[in-house]
Write a protein that holds these residues in place. Structure first.
Motif, PDB file in Angstrom:
ATOM      1  N   ILE A   1      56.480  21.142 -44.198  1.00 43.94           N
ATOM      2  CA  ILE A   1      55.621  20.335 -43.318  1.00 43.94           C
ATOM      3  C   ILE A   1      56.401  19.274 -42.729  1.00 43.94           C
ATOM      4  O   ILE A   1      56.225  18.746 -41.763  1.00 43.94           O
ATOM      5  N   LYS A   2      57.467  18.734 -43.307  1.00 41.07           N
ATOM      6  CA  LYS A   2      58.052  17.500 -42.663  1.00 41.07           C
ATOM      7  C   LYS A   2      59.032  17.973 -41.667  1.00 41.07           C
ATOM      8  O   LYS A   2      59.275  17.418 -40.533  1.00 41.07           O
ATOM      9  N   LYS A   3      59.697  19.532 -41.804  1.00 40.10           N
ATOM     10  CA  LYS A   3      60.401  20.012 -40.777  1.00 40.10           C
ATOM     11  C   LYS A   3      59.281  20.326 -39.460  1.00 40.10           C
ATOM     12  O   LYS A   3      59.975  19.990 -38.366  1.00 40.10           O
ATOM     13  N   ILE A   4      58.325  20.646 -39.413  1.00 42.55           N
ATOM     14  CA  ILE A   4      57.238  20.852 -38.542  1.00 42.55           C
ATOM     15  C   ILE A   4      56.804  19.669 -37.729  1.00 42.55           C
ATOM     16  O   ILE A   4      56.879  19.483 -36.601  1.00 42.55           O
ATOM     17  N   ILE A   5      56.733  18.547 -38.683  1.00 45.12           N
ATOM     18  CA  ILE A   5      56.423  17.268 -38.323  1.00 45.12           C
ATOM     19  C   ILE A   5      57.566  16.670 -37.258  1.00 45.12           C
ATOM     20  O   ILE A   5      57.542  16.008 -36.048  1.00 45.12           O
ATOM     21  N   ASP A   6      58.747  17.011 -37.576  1.00 43.42           N
ATOM     22  CA  ASP A   6      59.942  16.477 -36.952  1.00 43.42           C
ATOM     23  C   ASP A   6      60.065  17.153 -35.448  1.00 43.42           C
ATOM     24  O   ASP A   6      60.693  16.586 -34.809  1.00 43.42           O
ATOM     25  N   ARG A   7      59.503  18.166 -35.248  1.00 44.65           N
ATOM     26  CA  ARG A   7      59.400  18.754 -34.146  1.00 44.65           C
ATOM     27  C   ARG A   7      58.548  17.988 -33.094  1.00 44.65           C
ATOM     28  O   ARG A   7      58.700  18.266 -31.862  1.00 44.65           O
ATOM     29  N   PHE A   8      57.620  17.292 -33.442  1.00 40.70           N
ATOM     30  CA  PHE A   8      56.875  16.470 -32.358  1.00 40.70           C
ATOM     31  C   PHE A   8      57.459  15.237 -31.963  1.00 40.70           C
ATOM     32  O   PHE A   8      57.580  14.362 -33.162  1.00 40.70           O
ATOM     33  N   PRO A   9      57.464  14.875 -30.548  1.00 42.65           N
ATOM     34  CA  PRO A   9      58.308  13.896 -30.158  1.00 42.65           C
ATOM     35  C   PRO A   9      57.388  12.617 -30.143  1.00 42.65           C
ATOM     36  O   PRO A   9      57.849  11.502 -30.119  1.00 42.65           O
TER      37      PRO A   9
END
Length: 57
Positions: A9-17
């Motif tokens: 989940i943290k990896k996916i959230i990191d993709r959003f600027p």
């Protein structure tokens, strides 16, 4: 390597600027996990799953 839903989940959230602040990213990750654990979308019921230190009044 052990699979961790929290890390994914943290990896996916990191993709959003749009989420630039670390505190916002952490809260969103915790909230998504709380939604999964509680299986309810009402905030008063998911709040119990956000943190173990939360007390019911």
């Amino acid at each position: 390597m052990r699979y961790s839903l929290t890390n994914e989940i943290k990896k996916i959230i990191d993709r959003f600027p749009i989420l630039s602040h670390l505190s916002r990213k952490k809260f969103l990750a915790m909230y998504i996990l709380a939604l999964i654990n509680s299986r309810n979308v009402q905030f008063c019921k998911t709040a119990n799953h956000l943190s173990l230190e939360v007390k019911n009044k």
